[in-house]
Write a protein that holds these residues in place. Structure first.
Motif, mmCIF file in Angstrom:
data_model
loop_
_atom_site.group_PDB
_atom_site.id
_atom_site.type_symbol
_atom_site.label_atom_id
_atom_site.label_comp_id
_atom_site.label_asym_id
_atom_site.label_seq_id
_atom_site.Cartn_x
_atom_site.Cartn_y
_atom_site.Cartn_z
ATOM 1 N N GLY A 565 -48.131 -17.044 -17.895
ATOM 2 C CA GLY A 565 -48.668 -18.180 -18.353
ATOM 3 C C GLY A 565 -49.167 -17.755 -19.765
ATOM 4 O O GLY A 565 -49.289 -16.413 -20.209
ATOM 5 N N PRO A 566 -49.459 -18.751 -20.697
ATOM 6 C CA PRO A 566 -49.673 -18.308 -21.942
ATOM 7 C C PRO A 566 -50.888 -17.232 -22.277
ATOM 8 O O PRO A 566 -50.895 -16.425 -23.066
ATOM 9 C CB PRO A 566 -50.141 -19.867 -22.683
ATOM 10 C CG PRO A 566 -49.465 -20.871 -21.561
ATOM 11 C CD PRO A 566 -49.312 -20.051 -20.355
ATOM 12 N N VAL A 567 -51.941 -17.450 -21.283
ATOM 13 C CA VAL A 567 -53.196 -16.889 -21.599
ATOM 14 C C VAL A 567 -52.765 -15.232 -21.333
ATOM 15 O O VAL A 567 -53.401 -14.430 -22.122
ATOM 16 C CB VAL A 567 -54.151 -17.113 -20.578
ATOM 17 C CG1 VAL A 567 -54.490 -18.453 -20.306
ATOM 18 C CG2 VAL A 567 -54.374 -16.209 -19.564
ATOM 19 N N ALA A 568 -51.859 -14.778 -20.882
ATOM 20 C CA ALA A 568 -51.187 -13.552 -20.590
ATOM 21 C C ALA A 568 -50.480 -13.028 -21.562
ATOM 22 O O ALA A 568 -50.129 -12.009 -21.818
ATOM 23 C CB ALA A 568 -50.876 -13.346 -19.075
ATOM 24 N N THR A 569 -49.912 -14.031 -22.522
ATOM 25 C CA THR A 569 -49.012 -13.446 -23.404
ATOM 26 C C THR A 569 -49.561 -12.227 -24.393
ATOM 27 O O THR A 569 -50.659 -12.178 -24.977
ATOM 28 C CB THR A 569 -48.667 -14.600 -24.539
ATOM 29 O OG1 THR A 569 -48.295 -15.811 -23.806
ATOM 30 C CG2 THR A 569 -47.825 -14.016 -25.578
ATOM 31 N N PRO A 570 -48.674 -10.838 -24.171
ATOM 32 C CA PRO A 570 -49.084 -9.945 -24.842
ATOM 33 C C PRO A 570 -49.206 -10.022 -26.310
ATOM 34 O O PRO A 570 -48.402 -10.632 -26.992
ATOM 35 C CB PRO A 570 -47.766 -8.964 -24.596
ATOM 36 C CG PRO A 570 -46.989 -9.473 -23.536
ATOM 37 C CD PRO A 570 -47.529 -10.850 -23.651
#
Ligand code: ATP
Ligand code: MG
Length: 626
Positions: A565-570
């Motif tokens: 999901g977007p919150v985990a995007t590095p």
């Protein structure tokens, strides 16, 4: 097929463990089970206190009486042309001889003996010889430097060392005796260096202190009466891997540890001692080697395989060649080995006959689902169950794991505790989370295999494990419980990220990264981020045949975004040439964290690092990020 959710927990823990203790041959049977307090100001742990026994008797004497000619140890040399089978009677006699040599040279009950050995049968003999006379062994991994060896000699106040002239690993020779000599320039107190001849290495010899095993063994008899030990007498000290800081000298005692090693080995691997070959690929320098190469399998009368070499020598198919050669039924290894082998062509696996394999095990780190699937499908042909066993040096043996016959529908889940083990998940305030949820993994009731103290530093023991949550043993790891009540280990709690208020385990992001075809291995850490609180910094190792590029870094970011999901995007993807690992193959994320935070001057204790050179390359590579 058994149903995982119906795993029975005993209602009376003391009665349960007292019954389990009956699997040992006691000189005096214990009348009570646990006697422990986890109060910070009165912390003590004892099991089977009034029992008397000897650990070596469990592993040898009773099997010599029942089946003297059964193979106790299959030894596979570093070179694929060399192997040896040692029966229970032969092992018994060698152990007695070594015990007699130690005795003749003044080693007494309670003395500490350092073992600095290659993976040869004499390493197991040495452990059991110490146990036979009541000396406390402390095995130091043969790959450690003279400095690391010296600090352990000093820390435990050892008076004797058992070592070899040299050790063979992957076609190379490790100068063990020369390292001992160097260590002894720094550490004092050693009166005896007993040396096994393994490599014909030329070594220095100090008269009065040094002794050749092959010479001394001819002067003693192959019989040595076992020293009666109280259940709570220490059996060994073992230093932890040092993933999180300075290694701790964990102390295990005799009755509880032996009960737990034997119990868990039988329960989890279900080896048929008369016919199956069992192979744990760990080194005896780690707790896995103690509990699952030596004490557990031998207590259960099994045939345990001991491998001198490394999985990559002479080629990356060696593990499967050994499985084929010795018809191994149970293989127990580490995710780091699985990931390394997965990078190579599957043909190196499939060209070997693996029809003898029944069960595959994993231990040491979270195994990513991708690696789990490969392990299950390629080496395991989809028919071998996998036991992903969660435990620690401090727990003495396996704690939470799937069991053979469980449904294999949750790759990389630790699933359920073994009967007798009572875990809980606590929130940040120390309140138990009931039902599904995520938090700190603790154990709420003592068990026989639990470590008793940190050698010479009981206060550190109390502080490390019993001060975070009142009245519970804190594992340092995080866990999640799902709707079925199954546990998933999320990694070390100090590795958990908090990104824009979302808590995320690094293991999850790492697993997402390695679903990308170019990624062989990944390690994720947080760093201070103005807006999000913490940013996500990923170190990724590419598979053979892929070159680092900005496009690839971008693709890897996208993969995480899609998988989690977007919150985990590095925020950052650093394509790196390697990762800092402990000598036991675990990723040292605390070092990666310091690099990502921009504090490469604060790396802390790096003495257990396998390849220190990699650190400078990573520091260099991280300079490109702001
Ligand atoms: P130190 O305590 O010195 O930092 P360490 O924790 O690496 O070192 P060990 O006792 O060898 O020393 O390792 C235990 C740890 O390994 C566990 O706490 C856990 O973090 C990890 N671990 C072991 N097995 C598993 C598993 N099957 N799944 C996930 N993590 C695991
Ligand atoms: Mg630890």
């Amino acid at each position: 097929m058994s149903d995982r959710t119906s795993r029975q927990q005993p209602s009376d823990l003391d009665a349960f463990w007292l019954k389990e203790a009956e699997r040992l041959d006691w000189m005096t049977k214990p009348s009570k089970a646990g006697n422990w307090s986890w109060a910070e100001d009165d912390l003590r742990i004892a099991w089977f206190e009034d029992g008397v026994l000897n650990a070596s008797v469990q592993c040898l004497d009773r099997h010599v009486a029942a089946h003297p000619d059964r193979t106790a140890i299959i030894w596979e040399g570093d070179s694929p042309d060399v192997s040896e089978r040692i029966t229970y009677r032969e092992a018994f006699e060698e152990v007695c001889r070594m015990a007699n040599v130690l005795k003749a040279r003044g080693v007494r009950k309670g003395d500490r003996v350092i073992l600095y050995m290659p993976m040869v049968p004499e390493a197991a003999y040495a452990m059991l010889a110490c146990a036979r006379i009541g000396a406390v062994h402390s095995v130091v991994f043969g790959g450690f430097s003279p400095e690391a060896l010296a600090s352990r000699i000093e820390d435990c106040g050892a008076t004797a060392i058992i070592t070899a002239d040299g050790g063979r690993r992957g076609g190379k020779t490790i100068p063990l005796k020369a390292n001992v000599d160097k260590a002894l320039e720094k550490a004092s107190g050693i009166r005896l260096v007993l040396m096994v001849q393994v490599t014909d290495e030329k070594v220095a010899f100090e008269d009065g202190r040094d002794l050749w095993w092959h010479e001394a063994r001819d002067d003693v008899t192959p019989d040595c009466p076992p020293e009666p030990m109280k259940a709570e007498d220490p059996l060994f000290i073992l230093y932890t891997s040092g993933s999180t800081g300075k290694p701790k000298g964990v102390v295990h005692t005799t009755g509880g540890y032996m009960t737990y090693a034997a119990y868990t080995h039988e329960k989890v691997f279900r080896v048929e001692p008369e016919r199956e070959v069992y192979w744990c690929t760990a080194d005896v320098g780690w707790i896995t080697g103690h509990s699952y190469i030596v004490y557990g399998p031998l207590a259960n009368g099994c045939t345990t395989l001991m491998f001198e070499g490394v999985p990559s020598y002479p080629d990356a198919g060696r593990m499967w060649a050994v499985v084929e050669k010795h018809e191994v039924a149970v293989l127990y290894t580490a995710p780091t080995a699985v990931r390394a082998l997965m990078r190579e062509s599957d043909e190196l696996v499939t060209k070997h006959d693996r029809s003898s394999l029944r069960l595959l095990g994993s231990v040491g780190e979270p195994i990513n689902p991708e690696a789990w699937r490969w392990y299950h499908e390629v080496p395991g042909e989809g028919r071998c169950d996998i036991v992903d066993t969660w435990w620690q040096t401090e727990t003495g043996g396996i704690m939470i794991t799937p069991l053979p016959g469980d449904p294999m529908d949750k790759p990389a889940a630790a699933t359920k505790p073994l009967p007798g083990i009572v875990p809980a998940i606590l929130d940040a305030d120390g309140k138990p989370i009931e039902g599904p949820g995520e938090g700190g993994l603790v154990i709420t009731q003592s068990w026989p295999g639990q470590a008793r103290t940190v050698w010479g530093d009981h206060e550190r023991f109390v502080q490390t494990y019993f001060s975070t949550y009142k009245g519970a043993y804190f594992t340092g790891d995080g866990a999640r419980r799902d709707e079925d009540g199954d546990y998933w280990i999320t990694g070390r709690l100090d590795d958990v990220l908090n990104v824009s208020g979302h808590r995320m385990g690094t293991a999850e992001i790492e697993s997402a990264l390695i679903t990308h075809k170019a990624a062989a291995e990944a390690a994720v850490v947080g760093y201070p981020h103005d807006v999000k609180g913490q940013g996500v910094h990923c170190y990724v190792i590419l598979k053979e045949g892929y070159e680092p590029s900005d496009e690839l870094a971008l693709e890897l970011k996208k993969t995480v975004r899609e998988e989690i999901g977007p919150v985990a995007t590095p925020d950052r993807v650093q394509l790196a040439p390697g990762l800092p690992k402990t000598r036991s193959g675990k990723i040292m994320r605390r070092i990666l964290r310091k690099i990502a935070e921009g504090h490469p001057d604060q790396l802390g204790d790096t003495s257990t690092l396998a390849e220190p050179e990699i650190v400078d390359k990573l520091i260099e590579g991280a300079k490109g990020f702001k």
